[in-house]
Design a protein around this motif. Sequence first.
Motif, short mmCIF file in Angstrom:
data_model
loop_
_atom_site.label_atom_id
_atom_site.label_comp_id
_atom_site.label_asym_id
_atom_site.label_seq_id
_atom_site.Cartn_x
_atom_site.Cartn_y
_atom_site.Cartn_z
N MET A 29 23.98 57.42 59.70
CA MET A 29 24.03 58.86 59.43
C MET A 29 24.48 59.11 58.00
N LYS A 30 25.44 58.32 57.60
CA LYS A 30 25.96 58.49 56.24
C LYS A 30 24.84 58.31 55.21
N ARG A 31 24.05 57.26 55.43
CA ARG A 31 22.95 57.00 54.48
C ARG A 31 21.92 58.14 54.53
N CYS A 32 21.63 58.61 55.72
CA CYS A 32 20.63 59.68 55.84
C CYS A 32 21.12 60.96 55.16
N PHE A 33 22.37 61.36 55.46
CA PHE A 33 22.87 62.59 54.85
C PHE A 33 22.97 62.45 53.33
N ALA A 34 23.33 61.26 52.89
CA ALA A 34 23.38 61.05 51.44
C ALA A 34 21.99 61.28 50.84
N SER A 35 20.98 60.84 51.55
CA SER A 35 19.64 61.03 50.98
C SER A 35 19.20 62.51 51.08
N PHE A 36 19.70 63.23 52.10
CA PHE A 36 19.36 64.66 52.19
C PHE A 36 19.92 65.43 50.98
N VAL A 37 21.16 65.11 50.61
CA VAL A 37 21.77 65.90 49.53
C VAL A 37 21.35 65.45 48.13
N ARG A 38 20.68 64.30 48.07
CA ARG A 38 20.24 63.83 46.75
C ARG A 38 19.26 64.87 46.17
N ASN A 48 10.30 67.68 56.07
CA ASN A 48 10.99 67.11 54.91
C ASN A 48 12.09 66.16 55.37
N LEU A 49 12.80 66.57 56.41
CA LEU A 49 13.87 65.71 56.92
C LEU A 49 13.28 64.40 57.41
N MET A 50 12.19 64.51 58.15
CA MET A 50 11.57 63.31 58.72
C MET A 50 11.04 62.39 57.61
N ASN A 51 10.46 62.99 56.56
CA ASN A 51 9.97 62.17 55.45
C ASN A 51 11.12 61.39 54.81
N GLU A 52 12.23 62.10 54.66
CA GLU A 52 13.42 61.49 54.07
C GLU A 52 13.89 60.33 54.95
N ILE A 53 13.86 60.55 56.28
CA ILE A 53 14.27 59.50 57.21
C ILE A 53 13.34 58.28 57.09
N GLU A 54 12.04 58.58 56.98
CA GLU A 54 11.08 57.47 56.84
C GLU A 54 11.42 56.63 55.61
N LYS A 55 11.79 57.33 54.52
CA LYS A 55 12.15 56.60 53.30
C LYS A 55 13.36 55.71 53.55
N CYS A 56 14.34 56.29 54.29
CA CYS A 56 15.54 55.50 54.58
C CYS A 56 15.16 54.26 55.39
N VAL A 83 20.47 72.71 52.22
CA VAL A 83 21.25 71.68 51.54
C VAL A 83 21.98 72.29 50.34
N VAL A 84 23.28 72.35 50.44
CA VAL A 84 24.10 72.85 49.35
C VAL A 84 25.22 71.82 49.16
N PRO A 85 24.95 70.79 48.35
CA PRO A 85 25.86 69.65 48.27
C PRO A 85 27.32 70.07 48.07
N PRO A 86 28.27 69.44 48.75
CA PRO A 86 28.08 68.27 49.62
C PRO A 86 27.64 68.62 51.04
#
Length: 790
Positions: A29-38, A48-56, A83-86
């Motif tokens: 989860m940590k890795r996924c959320f990190a990639s969401f906020v990038r 978009n979320l799913m694409n990001e997950i595929e990349k992970c 997404v409004v980091p963090p």
Amino acid sequence: SSSSPTTLPRSDSIADKMPDALKQSRYHMKRCFASFVRGGKKLMKRENLMNEIEKCIEDGLDRKKIMEGLFGYILTCTQEAAVVPPYVALAARPDPGFWEYVKVNAGDLTVDEITATDFLKLKESVFDESWAKDENALELDFGAIDFTTPRLNLSSSIGNGADYISKFISSKLGGNTDKLEPLLNYLLRLNHHGENLMINEDINTVAKLQKSLMLAVNVVSTYPKHTPCETFAQRKWDLRKVGETHQRVKETMVMLSEVLEAPDSVKLDLLFSRLPTVFNVLIFSVHGYFGQKDVLGLPDTGGQVVYILDQVRALEEELLIRINQQGLGFKPQILVVTRLIPEARGTKCDQELEAIEGTKHSHILRVPFVTDKGTLRQWVSRFDIYPYLERFTQDATTKILQRFECKPDLIIGNYTDGNLVASLMATKLGVTQGTIAHALEKTKYEDSDAKWKELDPKYHFSCQFTADLIAMNVTDFIITSTYQEIAGSKERPGQYESHTAFTMPGLCRVVSGIDVFDPKFNIAAPGRSKRLTKFHPSIQELLYNEKDNQEHMGYLAEREKPIIFSMARLDTVKNITGLVEWYGKDKRLREMANLVVVAGFFDMSKSNDREEKAEIKKMHALIEKYRNSELYRCIADTKGVFVQPALYEAFGLTVIEAMNCGLPTFATNQGGPAEIIVDGVSGFHIDPNNGDESVARIGDFFSKCSTDGLYWDSISNAGLKRIYECYTWKIYAEKLLKMGSIYGFWRQVNEDQKKAKQRYIDMLYNLQFKPLVNQESGYPEDKALPLRLA
Ligand code: UDP
Ligand code: LCN
């Protein structure tokens, strides 16, 4: 995704589930959320979320660890993420109509449950930081002023509002005689042209009514059952006869007595199906072109017109049957009210009154758009229509009251403009109102709310969404064609549901716009049309003539091939061009089948040649008169198919038409067609965003047909069966009349609540809607403002 564990218990909220999810797969989860906020602030959709997950996953994360646990469940419920980091704020929808919002800190993975308002604020800060921070930003909250309206609880009950309302009313009426007073008052008020229909004023208590009923039933019982009951009123009784024969009168009286004794919803429904409540109906369909000939395919003129004309026929038929059974001998009057367009382009849209074919008493009434400068002569797009509606409502009211010589009993609006006009008039006259969206534009354009400023010059969504909200909240009941229109499906929110909480930064934040659990929602699907024909030669000519002309481009050289057919207005969302491209690119499909596309009509204004014009008109006439059914049948003769590839389709009448002619149909899985067709049984769903897959499905179908001689017929028959069973106008008309009477009673029972809400809505109309409409800058001069005035 198919791997989602949809069977998880739903007792906990998403926020409650988060700690367990973290226990299961914290690292992932940590890795996924990190990639969401990038990449910083943004709005992410599910894709978009799913694409990001595929990349992970490509980067080495374990798919199972992400998708199969609680985290996977949460992801599959998520509709969008601000997404409004963090922070990553998720809008999750575990079931139709149920929303939960959580805010996750991508750094330390702390989770907070947040309100819709807080979610919207985070979403806004992606688009308009200063508005998001403005503490006094306008919030609309219809939920806060709805304090007595009962609400459904189950996703599965959504769309059965009328049944629920009659249950609710009957429980309210039960107990002691005082509680029955609203029913007595309702019956006292039933009248036609001022004449009481059920009981006279002298019966001013429930006890008196009960007694009179008892006496009357005894007397009526002494007459032969099937003889006409004429003498009743002349007996100077306080009860009026409702029924053609003695038998019918007696039955109705017994029903009423039973309801008075111990109300229950079954008896109440039966009684209401007999009460003389509806005779004069107004139907608003404001934007043109609205006509019976030569209009289909003109800009903005599509299924709504077909729907309304069929609806009127069905409704009049049902009204005639009922009025006859009631022994009242009144003429039902149905008026479809639309705008009169002086520059009618050869249609009848410049005529004030036109009888509706296939009816005895129904008409189209056209009222022009008038401004300070005079009458607006030309057609205007449905997106530019708002400045004309208030004056139109006033002028139409005068005309209608003159024609009816009394108030209408029921007002039905169609589309945003018609629904707004219906709301204004129904409020003014105190009449029961229903609305029909046909299509809510909000779901057709991505982020049309958040990006309203950008889109406003072209679409005026600020006006449209405000008008939609007003109408949804004013109206007594809402008619929809499918469940998905209200509350979507497991995967996708419904059209109305998307108005629950949304935001137009800089204008208003809607924290509760409409509640899909409100019992005002009802599903009543349109039926199939009765159409017939003998037009083969012209259609053959259309399909096989080698010479191009105004009617067609290209011809079918290989006549033995089956035809893939599609037809729609040339609207971007209809995606006809997409279909042509899919076909063009796919060699296998081109080898197996021909493609025929009817895409809107040829612009008559472009042709100055009289003969050409005549040809175009002939084509219009051909397709319209026979409503395309013969064309569909010719395609069926080639063992062809119909394809409806829209990016989004609210309902989709062409799907009904095609199936009704026995054409195996492939239709978009985005919107109504997904509910009309049972995938793989009565037709097929296709994904308009996945051309390759769609083309493969169509290709596989033709392959299977070539090896299995019975396959085409089996799908064709199942399609026909589906239409016969589920899409009939008779059922529609019965449901509509039930709504007309039961909600008419409900609005009286619920009067105080209704008034309070109306005050809030008046304010929205005057302080928000009208200024938006009057901002001339929003209406480019060359479009909406009258060019040539009479
Ligand atoms: N139609 C037509 N000619 C066209 C395009 C459409 O006659 O060129 C008819 C079609 O047969 C159907 C209606 O218009 O009855 C379209 O309704 P639908 O619900 O499919 O879509 P809409 O145009 O309302 O979005
Ligand atoms: C408008 C649409 O866009 C279609 O999906 C519907 O079938 C039509 O109205 C009739 O309701």
